[in-house]
Design an enzyme around this catalytic site. Sequence first.
Site, PDB file in Angstrom:
ATOM      1  N   GLU A  27       0.848  -1.191   0.000  1.00 57.52           N
ATOM      2  CA  GLU A  27       0.000   0.000   0.000  1.00 57.52           C
ATOM      3  C   GLU A  27       0.884   1.242   0.000  1.00 57.52           C
ATOM      4  O   GLU A  27       1.970   1.251   0.583  1.00 57.52           O
ATOM      5  CB  GLU A  27      -0.913   0.008   1.227  1.00 57.52           C
ATOM      6  CG  GLU A  27      -1.841   1.221   1.275  1.00 57.52           C
ATOM      7  CD  GLU A  27      -2.855   1.172   2.414  1.00 57.52           C
ATOM      8  OE1 GLU A  27      -3.649   2.127   2.542  1.00 57.52           O
ATOM      9  OE2 GLU A  27      -2.850   0.181   3.177  1.00 57.52           O
ATOM     10  N   ASN A  72      -6.674   1.687   2.716  1.00 51.09           N
ATOM     11  CA  ASN A  72      -7.350   2.982   2.838  1.00 51.09           C
ATOM     12  C   ASN A  72      -6.925   3.957   1.756  1.00 51.09           C
ATOM     13  O   ASN A  72      -7.722   4.794   1.312  1.00 51.09           O
ATOM     14  CB  ASN A  72      -7.088   3.582   4.217  1.00 51.09           C
ATOM     15  CG  ASN A  72      -7.708   2.763   5.341  1.00 51.09           C
ATOM     16  OD1 ASN A  72      -8.485   1.852   5.102  1.00 51.09           O
ATOM     17  ND2 ASN A  72      -7.349   3.087   6.566  1.00 51.09           N
ATOM     18  N   ASN A 172     -12.307  -0.838  -0.737  1.00 52.01           N
ATOM     19  CA  ASN A 172     -11.625  -1.263   0.484  1.00 52.01           C
ATOM     20  C   ASN A 172     -12.343  -0.720   1.716  1.00 52.01           C
ATOM     21  O   ASN A 172     -12.600   0.489   1.806  1.00 52.01           O
ATOM     22  CB  ASN A 172     -10.184  -0.738   0.501  1.00 52.01           C
ATOM     23  CG  ASN A 172      -9.470  -1.053   1.808  1.00 52.01           C
ATOM     24  OD1 ASN A 172      -9.031  -2.175   2.031  1.00 52.01           O
ATOM     25  ND2 ASN A 172      -9.368  -0.073   2.696  1.00 52.01           N
ATOM     26  N   GLU A 173     -12.700  -1.598   2.629  1.00 54.48           N
ATOM     27  CA  GLU A 173     -13.219  -1.247   3.964  1.00 54.48           C
ATOM     28  C   GLU A 173     -14.241  -0.112   3.921  1.00 54.48           C
ATOM     29  O   GLU A 173     -14.200   0.802   4.749  1.00 54.48           O
ATOM     30  CB  GLU A 173     -12.062  -0.899   4.897  1.00 54.48           C
ATOM     31  CG  GLU A 173     -11.199  -2.091   5.251  1.00 54.48           C
ATOM     32  CD  GLU A 173     -10.168  -1.809   6.329  1.00 54.48           C
ATOM     33  OE1 GLU A 173     -10.073  -0.653   6.803  1.00 54.48           O
ATOM     34  OE2 GLU A 173      -9.445  -2.751   6.705  1.00 54.48           O
ATOM     35  N   TYR A 244      -6.688  -8.486  12.184  1.00 54.43           N
ATOM     36  CA  TYR A 244      -5.407  -8.200  12.821  1.00 54.43           C
ATOM     37  C   TYR A 244      -5.466  -8.661  14.275  1.00 54.43           C
ATOM     38  O   TYR A 244      -6.369  -8.269  15.024  1.00 54.43           O
ATOM     39  CB  TYR A 244      -5.094  -6.700  12.771  1.00 54.43           C
ATOM     40  CG  TYR A 244      -4.853  -6.187  11.371  1.00 54.43           C
ATOM     41  CD1 TYR A 244      -3.630  -6.408  10.735  1.00 54.43           C
ATOM     42  CD2 TYR A 244      -5.839  -5.499  10.672  1.00 54.43           C
ATOM     43  CE1 TYR A 244      -3.405  -5.950   9.446  1.00 54.43           C
ATOM     44  CE2 TYR A 244      -5.619  -5.034   9.390  1.00 54.43           C
ATOM     45  CZ  TYR A 244      -4.400  -5.260   8.777  1.00 54.43           C
ATOM     46  OH  TYR A 244      -4.177  -4.807   7.506  1.00 54.43           O
ATOM     47  N   GLU A 292      -6.338  -8.876   4.106  1.00 54.34           N
ATOM     48  CA  GLU A 292      -5.479  -8.182   5.079  1.00 54.34           C
ATOM     49  C   GLU A 292      -5.486  -9.015   6.345  1.00 54.34           C
ATOM     50  O   GLU A 292      -6.545  -9.259   6.925  1.00 54.34           O
ATOM     51  CB  GLU A 292      -5.983  -6.769   5.394  1.00 54.34           C
ATOM     52  CG  GLU A 292      -5.808  -5.759   4.288  1.00 54.34           C
ATOM     53  CD  GLU A 292      -6.113  -4.329   4.738  1.00 54.34           C
ATOM     54  OE1 GLU A 292      -5.902  -4.022   5.946  1.00 54.34           O
ATOM     55  OE2 GLU A 292      -6.561  -3.530   3.901  1.00 54.34           O
ATOM     56  N   GLN A 349       1.622  -5.671   5.961  1.00 55.30           N
ATOM     57  CA  GLN A 349       1.998  -5.416   4.586  1.00 55.30           C
ATOM     58  C   GLN A 349       3.342  -6.070   4.305  1.00 55.30           C
ATOM     59  O   GLN A 349       3.858  -6.777   5.160  1.00 55.30           O
ATOM     60  CB  GLN A 349       2.048  -3.922   4.326  1.00 55.30           C
ATOM     61  CG  GLN A 349       0.668  -3.261   4.434  1.00 55.30           C
ATOM     62  CD  GLN A 349       0.694  -1.765   4.140  1.00 55.30           C
ATOM     63  OE1 GLN A 349       1.628  -1.198   3.596  1.00 55.30           O
ATOM     64  NE2 GLN A 349      -0.367  -1.100   4.557  1.00 55.30           N
TER      65      GLN A 349
END
Length: 514
Positions: A27, A72, A172-173, A244, A292, A349
């Site tokens: 990213e 993001n 994304n999100e 996460y 992710e 990442q």
Amino acid sequence: MTTATLTIDPGFRVGPVDPRLFGSFVEHMGRCVYTGIHELGHPDADERGFRGDVLELVRELGPTIVRYPGGNFVSGYRWEDGIGPVEDRPRRLDLAWRALESNRVGVDEFVAWCRSAAVEPMLAVNLGTRGVREAVELLEYCNHPEGTYWSDLRRSHGAKEPHDVRVWCLGNELDGPWQIGQKTATEYGRLALETAHAMRRVDPRVELVACGSSNTRIPTFATWEAAVLAECYDVVDHVSLHHYADPTGRSLAERLAGGAELDRAIEDIVATADHIGARRKSRHRLGVAVDEWNVWYQAGFGGEAALDWAEERRLIEDTYDVADAVVVGSLLVTLLRHADRVSIACQAQLVNVIAPIRTEPGGPAWRQTIFHPFAQAAAHARGEVLLLEPQVPSYDAGEHGDVPLLDATATYDEDSGALTLLAVNRSTTDALDLTAQLRGFPGHRLIEATALTAGTAPEAARTTNTASAPDAVVPVRNERARLADGRLEVSLPPVSWNVVRLGPDPHRAPPDAR
């Protein structure tokens, strides 16, 4: 001494190991791109500015697919800013991470880097501040051979052959209030439906990933997926899940149970997706793209609102210890254990930002502790995931409930005969004596057994790799492993990630097939 038993049998299988389970994520965030994979003027940089030392470590790590450019970041990104002559590209404000984006690296450079790294590119389109038109134009730029405005523009930039990007994330999100262009589930589901229809008209071969929940603790978890998929179920191939494991403020025993939450989340998303499929009387079955995942000391991040505008800042560059590597191993075991439904997974990442690889500008690159479980699993988990039912004690892991001390899976490659056992011992104090019955594998021999461990001293679990001590934590040979009469015995040290590899004995005649 704690003991565990299990049976490994080639007749009981979960599903094939999709190579895309071993994906990663790049990213435009912090130093992942700039001074991460790309650094003009670095002694190891090539003519395009990509760091050769980082590329070598990426090849060793072994990711198969890499998601880009966010995250993001993508919800405010104009992909056209990153094409054409670099000197003509505009500098923009990145609203996601309050950064100054130079656009020195864009889609053409990223795809070229993917070819060098022998990985598949996975691109995300901006459905936060943009929409259908920009998505199909980017797809045309990447995949259409020639003879149109966007495909000929790509060719004029030096990419004569199509980039042929197959996997695309539809945003994304977009459930998150932090996201630029946050949507309601119905708004996003309709936009995903319209974008998917249009993209398939440009290239019907594409695989599309719908945005699932950004995390399992957001209040709309699962209800978001249900509403989104009610709109777009039949036109997408995967639904995303982000996870996460946050060790902040948790005891070592609680930290080591970090894979348990991912296990439940995958099952919840599968159940939700299948419920929508049943309601629609659809034979289409969605994969789960865990695009992710990682260990992230998230509670220590103050949020993007606290950041000043900066370029190439150090941002959430967590330094990982032995315990973190063991949790990453457990997360890998969880992904493989759900190989029948998890279709793609991307560790987030790749470099510097919560990453297995760290760099210094103008200086070295090195492997973090979490590098090793990923690299070993990517190298050796092949063929089919086998169904294991370990008999092992559990322990109280706080909010995770009762969690087994052993977290394990095994893969079997029928073509080569390679059998790989991946196992985590979550005990903070005791070795785990594991006995595995292998009667279904006559003629196999023990090839290698390794352990990444802190040893018996509790403080050793905090050991890290650094630029000055890059190999403080590495897998070492486990001398306490033996195979005899179809019975594998191996002692797994406390707080450890373990890999046991077996294969046909070339000096032994194959068993009588009669």
